[in-house]
Scaffold this motif. Structure first.
Motif, PDB file in Angstrom:
ATOM      1  N   ARG A 114       5.730  10.119  -5.832  1.00 19.10           N
ATOM      2  CA  ARG A 114       6.757  10.600  -6.989  1.00 19.10           C
ATOM      3  C   ARG A 114       6.631  11.316  -8.851  1.00 19.10           C
ATOM      4  NH1 ARG A 114      11.864   9.069  -5.553  1.00 19.10           N
ATOM      5  NH2 ARG A 114      12.473   7.510  -3.535  1.00 19.10           N
ATOM      6  N   ALA A 115       5.152  10.413  -9.029  1.00 18.61           N
ATOM      7  CA  ALA A 115       4.760  10.791  -9.931  1.00 18.61           C
ATOM      8  C   ALA A 115       3.795  12.330  -9.973  1.00 18.61           C
ATOM      9  CB  ALA A 115       3.512  10.369 -10.733  1.00 18.61           C
ATOM     10  N   ARG A 116       3.784  12.951  -8.534  1.00 15.49           N
ATOM     11  CA  ARG A 116       3.461  14.418  -8.579  1.00 15.49           C
ATOM     12  C   ARG A 116       4.435  15.526  -8.256  1.00 15.49           C
ATOM     13  NH1 ARG A 116      -1.087  14.801  -4.483  1.00 15.49           N
ATOM     14  NH2 ARG A 116      -1.018  17.203  -5.039  1.00 15.49           N
ATOM     15  N   LEU A 117       5.500  14.873  -7.996  1.00 19.10           N
ATOM     16  CA  LEU A 117       6.441  15.494  -8.008  1.00 19.10           C
ATOM     17  C   LEU A 117       7.315  15.366  -8.896  1.00 19.10           C
ATOM     18  CD1 LEU A 117       8.065  14.204  -4.543  1.00 19.10           C
ATOM     19  CD2 LEU A 117       7.520  16.532  -5.031  1.00 19.10           C
ATOM     20  N   ALA A 118       7.592  14.404 -10.019  1.00 15.74           N
ATOM     21  CA  ALA A 118       8.507  14.919 -10.746  1.00 15.74           C
ATOM     22  C   ALA A 118       7.168  16.039 -12.253  1.00 15.74           C
ATOM     23  CB  ALA A 118       8.093  13.167 -12.225  1.00 15.74           C
ATOM     24  N   ALA A 119       5.911  15.961 -11.871  1.00 10.25           N
ATOM     25  CA  ALA A 119       5.408  16.692 -13.079  1.00 10.25           C
ATOM     26  C   ALA A 119       4.967  17.707 -12.182  1.00 10.25           C
ATOM     27  CB  ALA A 119       3.317  16.287 -12.572  1.00 10.25           C
ATOM     28  N   GLY A 120       5.701  18.388 -10.527  1.00  9.71           N
ATOM     29  CA  GLY A 120       5.709  19.394 -10.482  1.00  9.71           C
ATOM     30  C   GLY A 120       7.074  20.025 -10.625  1.00  9.71           C
ATOM     31  N   ALA A 121       8.463  19.199 -11.020  1.00  4.82           N
ATOM     32  CA  ALA A 121       9.044  19.883 -11.553  1.00  4.82           C
ATOM     33  C   ALA A 121       9.471  20.065 -13.165  1.00  4.82           C
ATOM     34  CB  ALA A 121      10.520  18.363 -11.454  1.00  4.82           C
TER      35      ALA A 121
ATOM     36  N   VAL B 138       1.034  -1.012   0.437  1.00  5.23           N
ATOM     37  CA  VAL B 138      -0.226  -0.527   0.144  1.00  5.23           C
ATOM     38  C   VAL B 138       0.848   0.990  -0.203  1.00  5.23           C
ATOM     39  CG1 VAL B 138      -1.875   1.298   1.029  1.00  5.23           C
ATOM     40  CG2 VAL B 138      -1.801  -1.580   0.958  1.00  5.23           C
ATOM     41  N   GLY B 139       2.268   1.190   0.785  1.00  2.89           N
ATOM     42  CA  GLY B 139       3.181   1.923   0.646  1.00  2.89           C
ATOM     43  C   GLY B 139       3.369   2.459  -0.580  1.00  2.89           C
ATOM     44  N   THR B 140       3.966   1.615  -1.125  1.00  3.54           N
ATOM     45  CA  THR B 140       4.796   1.920  -2.464  1.00  3.54           C
ATOM     46  C   THR B 140       3.943   2.053  -3.303  1.00  3.54           C
ATOM     47  OG1 THR B 140       5.812  -0.787  -1.466  1.00  3.54           O
ATOM     48  CG2 THR B 140       5.912   0.237  -4.066  1.00  3.54           C
ATOM     49  N   GLY B 141       2.702   2.191  -3.504  1.00  2.00           N
ATOM     50  CA  GLY B 141       1.730   2.585  -4.892  1.00  2.00           C
ATOM     51  C   GLY B 141       1.657   4.369  -3.776  1.00  2.00           C
ATOM     52  N   GLU B 142       1.158   3.992  -3.073  1.00  2.00           N
ATOM     53  CA  GLU B 142       0.919   5.754  -2.630  1.00  2.00           C
ATOM     54  C   GLU B 142       1.995   6.607  -3.039  1.00  2.00           C
ATOM     55  OE1 GLU B 142      -0.791   9.163  -1.411  1.00  2.00           O
ATOM     56  OE2 GLU B 142      -1.455   7.206  -1.637  1.00  2.00           O
ATOM     57  N   ALA B 143       3.323   5.738  -2.964  1.00  2.00           N
ATOM     58  CA  ALA B 143       4.774   6.729  -2.620  1.00  2.00           C
ATOM     59  C   ALA B 143       5.105   6.845  -4.793  1.00  2.00           C
ATOM     60  CB  ALA B 143       5.711   5.617  -2.306  1.00  2.00           C
ATOM     61  N   LEU B 144       5.016   6.090  -4.991  1.00  2.00           N
ATOM     62  CA  LEU B 144       4.790   6.310  -6.701  1.00  2.00           C
ATOM     63  C   LEU B 144       3.868   6.926  -7.183  1.00  2.00           C
ATOM     64  CD1 LEU B 144       4.416   2.170  -7.774  1.00  2.00           C
ATOM     65  CD2 LEU B 144       6.701   3.889  -7.654  1.00  2.00           C
ATOM     66  N   ARG B 145       2.775   7.121  -6.664  1.00  2.00           N
ATOM     67  CA  ARG B 145       1.537   8.492  -7.006  1.00  2.00           C
ATOM     68  C   ARG B 145       2.453   9.574  -6.342  1.00  2.00           C
ATOM     69  NH1 ARG B 145      -2.049   4.218  -5.762  1.00  2.00           N
ATOM     70  NH2 ARG B 145      -2.182   4.978  -3.325  1.00  2.00           N
TER      71      ARG B 145
END
Length: 294
Positions: free
Chosen positions: A54-61, A45-52
């Motif tokens: 990280r995806a938002r962080l990459a989009a923000g960058a 569960v934590g892995t799935g949330e972490a991936l989401r």
């Protein structure tokens, strides 16, 4: 009664020792890496949330890179339009000076030459580029926004705008319409400057052109005001993106990173348990004839 043989005790001790050794290795890996999740199976569960996250962080960058690029475009535009305003003011001053009747023809010719020079500078300003792209030509791939002539020809794409995405549902235009800022054809500001210079050389009063010149200056000022508004929008978006990145990074850290104190305590506990398992296993595996007779 159930009979427990030495071999059974030995195998059980070995299994327990292996389990303790695996837990100690996991604790060492967690403490050294500082990461609570080293593989998806540690916390699905934590892995799935972490991936989401990280995806938002990459989009923000990526949004921040777009904001930085758009800001550079608009700063280039603001500088160019400011220079254009200064050049047109000099032309206006020269036109007023040439129409006050205090100059002879040689003086008027000198003013006309000065206006020709200002016109060349204005054309160069209208052809300002950023990273090899004309900032006043829209999406056109022409080498310059204006081709010199009498009057200059506008090479920009009508209706084509350069956009930068700065949010999931937000884009900002980063170019300017050179045709709107400087005009096109006989109504362009370049044509007005040509007329003023021609009036000076012919002995006519150039102040009759001031109304058209003021209209050109107003168009340039309006374009600069619009650029300033978009710069402010990018500044707000950049601050919002930075705030979101800080919040998301804290969230990612809370999901993935291990508390150092807890990791060290767990490592010490696992080391103690492993030492105990080693001691028990040594007792089980060491019986000799002397130990048996005891």
């Amino acid at each position: 009664m159930l009979r427990v043989t030495d071999q059974t005790m030995t195998l059980a001790a070995q299994r327990a020792l292996g389990a303790r050794q695996a837990r100690l290795a996991a604790a060492q890996a967690t403490a050294s890496s500082g990461t609570r999740i080293t593989r998806p199976s540690d916390d699905p569960v934590g892995t799935g949330e972490a991936l989401r996250v990280r995806a938002r962080l990459a989009a923000g960058a990526q949004y921040q890179r777009n904001i930085d690029d758009g800001t550079a475009w608009l700063n280039t535009l603001d500088s160019a339009l400011g220079s254009a305003t200064g050049l047109l003011r000099q032309v206006r001053d020269a036109a007023i000076q040439g129409g006050n009747g205090s100059l002879n023809q040689d003086g008027r010719n000198a003013l006309a030459t000065q206006i020709d020079s200002l016109r060349r500078d204005l054309l160069a300003t209208a052809n300002t580029q950023y990273m090899g792209r004309s900032v006043f030509a829209g999406t056109s791939d022409a080498a310059s926004a204006f081709t010199d002539g009498t009057p200059p020809t506008f090479n920009g794409t009508q209706g084509g705008t350069v956009q930068r995405r700065i949010g999931p549902d937000q884009t900002v235009r980063v170019d300017a319409d050179g045709g709107a800022a400087f005009g096109t054809g006989p109504g362009s500001v370049f044509a007005v400057l040509d007329s003023i210079a021609a009036d000076l050389r012919s002995g006519a009063d150039p102040t009759s052109r001031l109304t058209a010149l003021d209209a050109g200056m107003s168009a340039v000022a309006a374009a600069r005001s619009d650029v300033g508004g978009r710069l402010s929008e990018l500044a707000r978006a950049g601050q919002a993106t930075a705030d979101a990145a800080t919040s998301l990074e804290a969230r990612r850290s809370g999901i993935e990173d291990m508390d150092l104190g807890k990791a060290v305590l767990d490592l010490q506990l696992q080391q103690t348990a492993y030492q105990a398992a080693l001691a028990v296993t040594a007792k089980v595996l060491q019986p000799s004839l002397t130990d048996f007779l005891r």
